[in-house]
Design a protein around this motif. Structure first.
Motif, mmCIF file in Angstrom:
data_model
loop_
_atom_site.group_PDB
_atom_site.id
_atom_site.type_symbol
_atom_site.label_atom_id
_atom_site.label_comp_id
_atom_site.label_asym_id
_atom_site.label_seq_id
_atom_site.Cartn_x
_atom_site.Cartn_y
_atom_site.Cartn_z
ATOM 1 N N GLU A 18 34.402 58.512 180.084
ATOM 2 C CA GLU A 18 33.245 58.264 179.231
ATOM 3 C C GLU A 18 32.011 59.038 179.678
ATOM 4 N N ASN A 24 30.610 53.610 177.701
ATOM 5 C CA ASN A 24 31.236 52.457 178.350
ATOM 6 C C ASN A 24 30.374 51.207 178.183
ATOM 7 N N THR A 49 40.644 54.578 183.154
ATOM 8 C CA THR A 49 39.359 55.237 182.979
ATOM 9 C C THR A 49 38.871 55.775 184.319
ATOM 10 N N HIS A 56 35.828 57.430 186.767
ATOM 11 C CA HIS A 56 34.387 57.466 187.020
ATOM 12 C C HIS A 56 34.122 57.937 188.448
ATOM 13 N N THR A 88 35.170 49.438 178.124
ATOM 14 C CA THR A 88 36.324 50.181 177.612
ATOM 15 C C THR A 88 37.624 49.450 177.930
ATOM 16 N N MET A 131 40.096 50.725 185.913
ATOM 17 C CA MET A 131 38.998 51.683 186.023
ATOM 18 C C MET A 131 38.950 52.167 187.464
#
Length: 255
Positions: free
Chosen positions: A29, A87, A149, A151, A207, A221
């Motif tokens: 994201e 997000n 996801t 990050h 998300t 995540m």
């Protein structure tokens, strides 16, 4: 294009490896620090626009390496989270923050209702729709994906050093996170912890909830400390580690 995005800006969402055969669907994201032409610099300095408040440094690079190693489709946002943080749901203040860490964001001060709606329709909705349609197609084909996801986070936050190197984050569904943490416990290469440096209480699992929990998909995540992925070498080492970690964890889930 919408009134917010110009022809030069292009589309808000990018899809890498759309016909991938692997189980994993990668989502990034906060992949980009780019701003749509209309917003100029949002009143920010070059220092601020290159910092973590604008994007997650290294996250897209690692995601792309994982897309290859896992034969996974990768869906990522092409614009900075300063304009819209994909997000976060539209009603969240953090979706279009007026302040981020130590920086005031003049271009986000006192955003009107119409402006919030325009940003939501131009940036968030296409991103949400792309994820939803991809998942629906995979489920219809009998190949429901595993949502991962990607990050990154800063080594220092408000003056405090962060010891954790990799965070494994989850909301109510802990299946994949549990398997990854168990696998990481066998390999002490990195300091890996559950729901650090953020967790569900920080509003970071939107998300996962919207596209993982609501579809019954295993989801997780991954947060990586960005000093570990600041160059090509670090990105490749991290991608290799996460490839092994995810591979072992997915095998565990399938048993």
């Amino acid at each position: 294009m919408t009134g917010l995005l110009s022809e030069a800006d292009g589309l808000p969402v990018a899809v890498d490896n759309p016909d991938a055969e692997g189980l994993v669907l990668l989502v990034c994201e906060h992949a980009s620090r780019r701003l749509p032409e209309k917003y100029g610099t949002l009143g920010l300095s070059p220092e601020a626009l290159s910092s973590h408040i604008a994007w997650d440094p290294g996250a897209l690079a690692v995601s792309r390496l994982l897309s290859v190693s896992l034969d996974a489709t990768l869906i990522h946002q092409r614009f900075s989270r300063l304009v819209y943080d994909c997000n976060r749901p539209p009603e969240a203040e953090a979706a279009m923050p007026a302040v981020s860490e130590i920086f005031d964001i003049p271009g986000n001060s006192a955003i009107s209702h119409d402006e919030r709606r325009a940003r939501t329709e131009a940036l968030y909705q296409p991103f949400r729709d792309k994820l939803s349609s991809f998942i629906a197609e995979r489920k219809q084909a009998g190949r429901p994906p595993v949502l991962v996801t990607m990050h990154s986070f800063t080594p220092v936050y408000h003056g405090l050093q962060r010891e954790v190197e990799i965070g494994i984050l989850h909301d109510e569904d802990t299946r994949l996170a549990d398997a990854m943490l168990a696998a990481a416990g066998k390999n002490k290469k990195y300091i890996v912890r559950r729901n650090e440096p953020y967790g569900p209480a920080d509003g970071v699992t939107h998300t996962l909830i919207e596209h993982g929990l609501k579809n019954g998909l295993p989801n997780v995540m991954i947060e990586v400390r960005n000093d570990l992925i600041s160059n090509d070498g670090g990105q490749r080492v991290m991608a290799d580690y996460l490839t092994d970690l995810l591979g072992e964890s997915l095998k565990e889930l399938s048993q």
